[in-house]
Design an enzyme around this catalytic site. Structure first.
Site, PDB file in Angstrom:
ATOM      1  N   SER A  54       0.849  -1.194   0.000  1.00 44.71           N
ATOM      2  CA  SER A  54       0.000   0.000   0.000  1.00 44.71           C
ATOM      3  C   SER A  54       0.879   1.237   0.000  1.00 44.71           C
ATOM      4  CB  SER A  54      -0.893   0.012   1.241  1.00 44.71           C
ATOM      5  OG  SER A  54      -1.373   1.323   1.449  1.00 44.71           O
ATOM      6  N   HIS A  86      -1.475  -1.377  -4.119  1.00 38.07           N
ATOM      7  CA  HIS A  86      -2.715  -0.966  -3.439  1.00 38.07           C
ATOM      8  C   HIS A  86      -2.719   0.553  -3.251  1.00 38.07           C
ATOM      9  CE1 HIS A  86      -6.142  -1.869  -0.727  1.00 38.07           C
ATOM     10  NE2 HIS A  86      -5.674  -0.895   0.042  1.00 38.07           N
ATOM     11  N   ASP A 130      -4.835   3.704  -1.750  1.00 39.62           N
ATOM     12  CA  ASP A 130      -5.895   4.076  -0.812  1.00 39.62           C
ATOM     13  C   ASP A 130      -6.441   5.456  -1.134  1.00 39.62           C
ATOM     14  OD1 ASP A 130      -6.061   1.856   1.070  1.00 39.62           O
ATOM     15  OD2 ASP A 130      -3.953   2.323   1.481  1.00 39.62           O
ATOM     16  N   MET A 177      -9.077   8.286  -0.207  1.00 39.00           N
ATOM     17  CA  MET A 177      -9.897   8.744   0.931  1.00 39.00           C
ATOM     18  C   MET A 177     -10.426  10.144   0.665  1.00 39.00           C
ATOM     19  SD  MET A 177      -7.539   7.497   4.110  1.00 39.00           S
ATOM     20  CE  MET A 177      -6.597   5.970   4.041  1.00 39.00           C
ATOM     21  N   HIS A 181      -8.565   1.128  -3.676  1.00 45.38           N
ATOM     22  CA  HIS A 181      -9.470   0.922  -2.537  1.00 45.38           C
ATOM     23  C   HIS A 181     -10.162   2.253  -2.265  1.00 45.38           C
ATOM     24  CE1 HIS A 181      -9.534   0.096   2.131  1.00 45.38           C
ATOM     25  NE2 HIS A 181     -10.750   0.208   1.632  1.00 45.38           N
ATOM     26  N   MET A 184     -12.266   4.596  -0.381  1.00 48.96           N
ATOM     27  CA  MET A 184     -12.888   4.896   0.916  1.00 48.96           C
ATOM     28  C   MET A 184     -13.565   6.248   0.759  1.00 48.96           C
ATOM     29  SD  MET A 184      -9.739   3.557   3.227  1.00 48.96           S
ATOM     30  CE  MET A 184      -8.634   3.587   1.822  1.00 48.96           C
ATOM     31  N   MET A 202     -11.378  -5.462   6.131  1.00 54.48           N
ATOM     32  CA  MET A 202     -10.545  -4.480   6.831  1.00 54.48           C
ATOM     33  C   MET A 202     -10.206  -5.036   8.214  1.00 54.48           C
ATOM     34  SD  MET A 202      -9.991  -1.990   4.802  1.00 54.48           S
ATOM     35  CE  MET A 202      -8.960  -1.120   5.986  1.00 54.48           C
ATOM     36  N   ASP A 243      -6.609  -6.113   4.845  1.00 55.09           N
ATOM     37  CA  ASP A 243      -5.954  -4.795   4.818  1.00 55.09           C
ATOM     38  C   ASP A 243      -5.970  -4.163   6.210  1.00 55.09           C
ATOM     39  OD1 ASP A 243      -5.082  -2.232   4.189  1.00 55.09           O
ATOM     40  OD2 ASP A 243      -6.789  -1.730   2.903  1.00 55.09           O
TER      41      ASP A 243
HETATM   42  C1  DX5 Z   1      -6.177   1.984   5.812  1.00 54.68           C
HETATM   43  C2  DX5 Z   1      -5.807   1.593   4.421  1.00 54.68           C
HETATM   44  C3  DX5 Z   1      -4.716   0.631   4.331  1.00 54.68           C
HETATM   45  C4  DX5 Z   1      -3.421   1.075   4.917  1.00 54.68           C
HETATM   46  C5  DX5 Z   1      -2.837  -0.120   5.570  1.00 54.68           C
HETATM   47  O1  DX5 Z   1      -7.308   2.740   5.805  1.00 54.68           O
HETATM   48  O2  DX5 Z   1      -6.911   1.036   3.748  1.00 54.68           O
HETATM   49  O3  DX5 Z   1      -4.511   0.150   3.008  1.00 54.68           O
HETATM   50  O4  DX5 Z   1      -2.502   1.580   3.990  1.00 54.68           O
HETATM   51  O5  DX5 Z   1      -1.722   0.292   6.227  1.00 54.68           O
HETATM   52  P1  DX5 Z   1      -0.916  -0.608   7.240  1.00 54.68           P
HETATM   53  O6  DX5 Z   1      -0.440  -1.791   6.468  1.00 54.68           O
HETATM   54  O7  DX5 Z   1       0.159   0.319   7.631  1.00 54.68           O
HETATM   55  O8  DX5 Z   1      -1.863  -0.963   8.347  1.00 54.68           O
HETATM   56 ZN    ZN Z   2      -6.493   0.006   1.770  1.00 52.93          ZN
END
Ligand code: DX5
Ligand code: ZN
Length: 224
Positions: A7, A32, A34, A36, A65, A67, A136, A174
């Protein structure tokens, strides 16, 4: 097959291409991303322009992903930017069936995500139409959080349901995946392992990725 999905949330954004290259040299096979929006989760990150740049920097599949609220509004743009896989949160989609079909109709792999407090049963009517389910194992929003062990039973349940119903979605996990947690999720049935902090947090991403994959593969060998 076990795959590692580094990620980029914990990577150095000023050197993203090198970070991604190092993680892929260490065995990462999916990147990956993220996304947001500051509404669905209390943090802001990146959007289609970054996906477009990343697309030029790597041949690996880009796993976006989302969010975000109203993901339908942005799915075509993410696909145009180069997203190969797109996942949306069950909690963010009022018309989840429609959203998943929208992803599929854009020729991307469709994934559905559940937060730690969301039961697997809420997905029973969409399991036929997803390519992967993302469990998650932290509350989404930030990298480097502590793994929530109660989420492991949901991975196990998804693996059981897949067998019972003769389906073939893949199971992704994740949040908080590191050397001390990876074996447990792999043994429960997770196949795509997202890791941010454990790969990019400190040290060399290549070595970190190698170690994590090694621990994951060893756990599959011990799987009963
Ligand atoms: C959190 C993200 C993850 C995050 C995971 O909201 O969806 O993908 O990057 O990070 P680690 O591996 O550091 O928990
Ligand atoms: Zn993620």
């Amino acid at each position: 097959m076990i795959e590692l999905a580094p990620s980029i949330l914990s990577a150095d954004f000023a050197h993203l291409a090198e970070e991604v290259r190092a993680a892929s040299e260490g065995g990462g096979t999916v990147i990956h991303v993220d996304v947001m929006d500051g509404h669905f989760v209390p943090n802001l990150t990146v959007g289609p322009p970054l996906v477009k740049s990343l697309r030029k920097a790597t041949d690996l599949p880009l796993d976006c992903h989302l969010m975000i609220e109203n993901p339908d509004q942005f799915i075509p743009e993410f696909v145009d930017a180069g997203a190969d896989w797109i996942s949306v949160h069950q909690e963010a989609c009022r018309h989840l069936n429609r959203t998943l079909h929208l992803i599929r109709n854009h020729d991307a792999q469709a994934g559905v995500v559940i937060n730690p407090a969301t039961p697997v049963d809420t997905l029973s009517e969409v399991l036929e139409i997803v390519d992967y389910v993302l469990v998650m194992s932290v509350n989404p929003g930030f990298g480097g959080q502590k793994f929530i062990p109660e989420t492991v039973r949901k991975i196990r349940r998804l693996a059981d349901l897949r067998l019972q119903r003769g389906l073939n979605y893949r199971i992704e996990v994740d949040g908080g995946i590191a050397l001390d947690t990876v074996a447990e999720v792999v043994r429960a049935g997770a196949e795509i392992l997202v890791a941010g902090n454990a790969v990019f947090g400190q040290g060399d991403p290549k070595t970190n990725a190698q170690k994590l994959l090694k621990a994951a593969t060893e756990a599959t060998l011990l799987k009963v």
